[in-house]
Design a protein around this motif. Structure first.
Motif, PDB file in Angstrom:
ATOM      1  N   GLY A  26       0.755  -1.245   0.000  1.00 41.90           N
ATOM      2  CA  GLY A  26       0.000   0.000   0.000  1.00 41.90           C
ATOM      3  C   GLY A  26       0.784   1.293   0.000  1.00 41.90           C
ATOM      4  N   ASP A  27       2.097   1.219   0.051  1.00 41.43           N
ATOM      5  CA  ASP A  27       2.920   2.425  -0.004  1.00 41.43           C
ATOM      6  C   ASP A  27       3.589   2.489  -1.372  1.00 41.43           C
ATOM      7  OD1 ASP A  27       4.423   4.682   0.521  1.00 41.43           O
ATOM      8  OD2 ASP A  27       5.892   3.638   1.777  1.00 41.43           O
ATOM      9  N   ALA A  28       2.802   2.817  -2.392  1.00 43.95           N
ATOM     10  CA  ALA A  28       3.293   2.879  -3.780  1.00 43.95           C
ATOM     11  C   ALA A  28       4.000   1.585  -4.161  1.00 43.95           C
ATOM     12  CB  ALA A  28       4.215   4.081  -3.975  1.00 43.95           C
ATOM     13  N   GLY A  29       3.390   0.464  -3.772  1.00 44.58           N
ATOM     14  CA  GLY A  29       3.945  -0.840  -4.099  1.00 44.58           C
ATOM     15  C   GLY A  29       4.786  -1.450  -2.998  1.00 44.58           C
ATOM     16  N   ALA A  32       3.160  -0.997   3.588  1.00 42.10           N
ATOM     17  CA  ALA A  32       2.630   0.181   4.277  1.00 42.10           C
ATOM     18  C   ALA A  32       2.298  -0.098   5.733  1.00 42.10           C
ATOM     19  CB  ALA A  32       1.374   0.679   3.552  1.00 42.10           C
ATOM     20  N   THR A  33       2.735  -1.232   6.255  1.00 44.92           N
ATOM     21  CA  THR A  33       2.383  -1.610   7.622  1.00 44.92           C
ATOM     22  C   THR A  33       2.751  -0.532   8.624  1.00 44.92           C
ATOM     23  OG1 THR A  33       2.670  -3.955   7.085  1.00 44.92           O
ATOM     24  CG2 THR A  33       2.698  -3.347   9.412  1.00 44.92           C
ATOM     25  N   GLY A  34       3.923   0.068   8.468  1.00 43.78           N
ATOM     26  CA  GLY A  34       4.377   1.070   9.418  1.00 43.78           C
ATOM     27  C   GLY A  34       3.712   2.427   9.285  1.00 43.78           C
ATOM     28  N   LEU A  35       2.912   2.619   8.243  1.00 44.06           N
ATOM     29  CA  LEU A  35       2.300   3.926   8.014  1.00 44.06           C
ATOM     30  C   LEU A  35       0.986   4.120   8.766  1.00 44.06           C
ATOM     31  CD1 LEU A  35       2.767   4.478   4.162  1.00 44.06           C
ATOM     32  CD2 LEU A  35       4.081   5.494   6.026  1.00 44.06           C
ATOM     33  N   TYR A  36       0.274   3.031   9.010  1.00 40.96           N
ATOM     34  CA  TYR A  36      -1.097   3.143   9.502  1.00 40.96           C
ATOM     35  C   TYR A  36      -1.261   2.561  10.900  1.00 40.96           C
ATOM     36  CZ  TYR A  36      -2.043   4.169   4.617  1.00 40.96           C
ATOM     37  OH  TYR A  36      -2.028   4.738   3.373  1.00 40.96           O
ATOM     38  N   ARG A  37      -1.999   3.257  11.735  1.00 43.01           N
ATOM     39  CA  ARG A  37      -2.388   2.698  13.028  1.00 43.01           C
ATOM     40  C   ARG A  37      -3.495   1.674  12.835  1.00 43.01           C
ATOM     41  NH1 ARG A  37      -3.312   7.147  17.573  1.00 43.01           N
ATOM     42  NH2 ARG A  37      -3.338   5.185  18.778  1.00 43.01           N
ATOM     43  N   ASP A  38      -4.411   1.955  11.909  1.00 45.98           N
ATOM     44  CA  ASP A  38      -5.482   1.013  11.569  1.00 45.98           C
ATOM     45  C   ASP A  38      -5.078   0.296  10.284  1.00 45.98           C
ATOM     46  OD1 ASP A  38      -7.805  -0.266  10.615  1.00 45.98           O
ATOM     47  OD2 ASP A  38      -9.104   1.193  11.584  1.00 45.98           O
ATOM     48  N   SER A  39      -4.700  -0.961  10.403  1.00 53.42           N
ATOM     49  CA  SER A  39      -4.154  -1.695   9.267  1.00 53.42           C
ATOM     50  C   SER A  39      -5.179  -2.029   8.201  1.00 53.42           C
ATOM     51  CB  SER A  39      -3.503  -2.993   9.762  1.00 53.42           C
ATOM     52  OG  SER A  39      -4.472  -3.844  10.362  1.00 53.42           O
ATOM     53  N   ARG A  40      -6.460  -1.827   8.493  1.00 54.77           N
ATOM     54  CA  ARG A  40      -7.508  -2.205   7.551  1.00 54.77           C
ATOM     55  C   ARG A  40      -7.967  -1.064   6.655  1.00 54.77           C
ATOM     56  NH1 ARG A  40      -9.529  -7.045   8.360  1.00 54.77           N
ATOM     57  NH2 ARG A  40     -11.594  -6.625   7.479  1.00 54.77           N
ATOM     58  N   LEU A  41      -7.519   0.138   6.948  1.00 58.99           N
ATOM     59  CA  LEU A  41      -8.051   1.293   6.229  1.00 58.99           C
ATOM     60  C   LEU A  41      -7.831   1.199   4.723  1.00 58.99           C
ATOM     61  CD1 LEU A  41      -7.252   4.324   8.539  1.00 58.99           C
ATOM     62  CD2 LEU A  41      -9.487   3.692   7.613  1.00 58.99           C
ATOM     63  N   ILE A  42      -6.630   0.881   4.310  1.00 58.00           N
ATOM     64  CA  ILE A  42      -6.348   0.875   2.879  1.00 58.00           C
ATOM     65  C   ILE A  42      -7.116  -0.244   2.173  1.00 58.00           C
ATOM     66  CG2 ILE A  42      -4.246  -0.534   3.052  1.00 58.00           C
ATOM     67  CD1 ILE A  42      -3.044   1.371   0.925  1.00 58.00           C
ATOM     68  N   GLY A  43      -7.302  -1.355   2.879  1.00 61.86           N
ATOM     69  CA  GLY A  43      -8.089  -2.443   2.307  1.00 61.86           C
ATOM     70  C   GLY A  43      -9.557  -2.098   2.156  1.00 61.86           C
ATOM     71  N   HIS A  44     -10.083  -1.301   3.088  1.00 65.72           N
ATOM     72  CA  HIS A  44     -11.476  -0.858   2.974  1.00 65.72           C
ATOM     73  C   HIS A  44     -11.720  -0.142   1.643  1.00 65.72           C
ATOM     74  CE1 HIS A  44     -12.451  -2.076   6.948  1.00 65.72           C
ATOM     75  NE2 HIS A  44     -12.020  -1.014   7.602  1.00 65.72           N
ATOM     76  N   ILE A  45     -10.697   0.545   1.166  1.00 68.08           N
ATOM     77  CA  ILE A  45     -10.852   1.381  -0.022  1.00 68.08           C
ATOM     78  C   ILE A  45     -10.593   0.606  -1.310  1.00 68.08           C
ATOM     79  CG2 ILE A  45      -9.945   3.426  -1.223  1.00 68.08           C
ATOM     80  CD1 ILE A  45      -9.249   4.513   1.637  1.00 68.08           C
ATOM     81  N   TYR A  46      -9.562  -0.212  -1.329  1.00 67.18           N
ATOM     82  CA  TYR A  46      -9.103  -0.788  -2.592  1.00 67.18           C
ATOM     83  C   TYR A  46      -9.377  -2.277  -2.770  1.00 67.18           C
ATOM     84  CZ  TYR A  46      -6.625   3.610  -3.133  1.00 67.18           C
ATOM     85  OH  TYR A  46      -6.319   4.943  -3.250  1.00 67.18           O
ATOM     86  N   ALA A  47      -9.812  -2.963  -1.719  1.00 63.80           N
ATOM     87  CA  ALA A  47     -10.014  -4.406  -1.852  1.00 63.80           C
ATOM     88  C   ALA A  47     -11.364  -4.875  -1.317  1.00 63.80           C
ATOM     89  CB  ALA A  47      -8.885  -5.164  -1.138  1.00 63.80           C
ATOM     90  N   GLY A  48     -11.724  -4.419  -0.127  1.00 66.85           N
ATOM     91  CA  GLY A  48     -12.874  -4.946   0.578  1.00 66.85           C
ATOM     92  C   GLY A  48     -14.167  -5.058  -0.200  1.00 66.85           C
ATOM     93  N   TRP A 106      -2.719  16.121   8.786  1.00 68.20           N
ATOM     94  CA  TRP A 106      -3.389  14.833   8.931  1.00 68.20           C
ATOM     95  C   TRP A 106      -2.390  13.677   8.891  1.00 68.20           C
ATOM     96  CZ3 TRP A 106      -7.988  15.632   5.039  1.00 68.20           C
ATOM     97  CH2 TRP A 106      -8.952  16.468   5.635  1.00 68.20           C
ATOM     98  N   THR A 107      -2.706  12.642   9.625  1.00 66.64           N
ATOM     99  CA  THR A 107      -1.935  11.402   9.587  1.00 66.64           C
ATOM    100  C   THR A 107      -2.336  10.600   8.346  1.00 66.64           C
ATOM    101  OG1 THR A 107      -3.593  10.135  10.796  1.00 66.64           O
ATOM    102  CG2 THR A 107      -1.937  11.340  12.102  1.00 66.64           C
ATOM    103  N   PRO A 108      -1.543   9.582   7.967  1.00 61.56           N
ATOM    104  CA  PRO A 108      -1.970   8.717   6.862  1.00 61.56           C
ATOM    105  C   PRO A 108      -3.353   8.104   7.092  1.00 61.56           C
ATOM    106  CG  PRO A 108       0.343   8.368   7.308  1.00 61.56           C
ATOM    107  CD  PRO A 108      -0.164   9.274   8.392  1.00 61.56           C
ATOM    108  N   ASP A 109      -3.662   7.733   8.342  1.00 62.19           N
ATOM    109  CA  ASP A 109      -4.989   7.203   8.641  1.00 62.19           C
ATOM    110  C   ASP A 109      -6.065   8.236   8.321  1.00 62.19           C
ATOM    111  OD1 ASP A 109      -3.070   5.612  10.302  1.00 62.19           O
ATOM    112  OD2 ASP A 109      -4.900   4.607  10.936  1.00 62.19           O
ATOM    113  N   GLU A 110      -5.843   9.467   8.745  1.00 62.60           N
ATOM    114  CA  GLU A 110      -6.851  10.505   8.518  1.00 62.60           C
ATOM    115  C   GLU A 110      -7.024  10.793   7.031  1.00 62.60           C
ATOM    116  OE1 GLU A 110      -6.759  13.261  12.504  1.00 62.60           O
ATOM    117  OE2 GLU A 110      -5.019  13.329  11.168  1.00 62.60           O
TER     118      GLU A 110
END
Length: 205
Positions: A26-29, A32-48, A106-110
């Protein structure tokens, strides 16, 4: 590895694996684990939504250790946007309050949460020429071995079954390897959105 990998239609049981793959790329390929406090956020948008809701096009690659890549998308991007607005975003918006204040702080999560509340529309000139869209990701251990091509081929077969004749993909401008992948498979850049850094690429199937 290719001899032990199976490509098949995506199912709901693949949801958690897709979330994990989305995070790991999730970090341009990159991871991205270290970027987000909520690990599911990026998946909510692009996969879920492509696995949790019906009617979408999806395939996965798996080996004995589990799912290691996916390709998901929709035959009609505008219809997909309407579907997500009706059936996917509302519950997430209740779970994640819309961030306020100066976006520069804003944080990456926000920033991801903001896109849940205000999802960006794919530019009309992209959708007009390439109405369908695809998202694809592979775990690092599966990259560079031809699995992306296999996933794309399998996804394209299913897409043609839904009368798809052209498709687009959005690529982060920082993801040079990702852009090279799509271009090598016949996807031509059709424009960029400067504020988000997205390069839109399209191809006729």
């Amino acid at each position: 590895m290719n001899d032990t990998v199976r490509v098949r239609s995506a199912e709901f049981r693949d949801l958690e694996a897709a979330y994990e793959i989305c995070l790991k790329t999730g970090d341009a390929g990159r991871d991205a684990t270290g970027l987000y406090r909520d690990s599911r956020l990026i998946g909510h948008i692009y996969a879920g939504p492509y696995l949790a809701l019906d009617g979408f096009i999806g395939v996965v690659a798996e080996d004995r250790d589990g799912v290691l890549g996916y390709a998901v998308g929709a035959a009609d991007t505008r219809a997909c946007e309407r579907r997500l607005e009706r059936d996917w975003w509302p519950s997430l918006r209740q779970r994640y309050p819309d961030p306020s204040g100066d976006p520069a702080g804003w944080t990456p999560d926000e920033r991801r949460i903001r896109s849940i509340h205000h999802p960006a529309m794919v530019p009309e000139y992209v959708v007009e020429a390439y109405p369908a869209h695809i998202h694809m990701n592979l775990l690092p251990r599966a990259q560079g071995q031809g699995l992306g091509s296999r996933l794309l081929a399998a996804w394209s077969v299913e897409a043609r079954g839904q009368a798809v004749s052209s498709v687009h993909a959005g690529v982060n401008a920082r993801n040079k390897a990702g852009l090279a992948f799509w271009k090598a498979r016949g996807f031509e850049p059709v424009g960029a959105v400067r504020d988000s850094g997205t390069i839109w690429c399209g191809r006729h199937l």
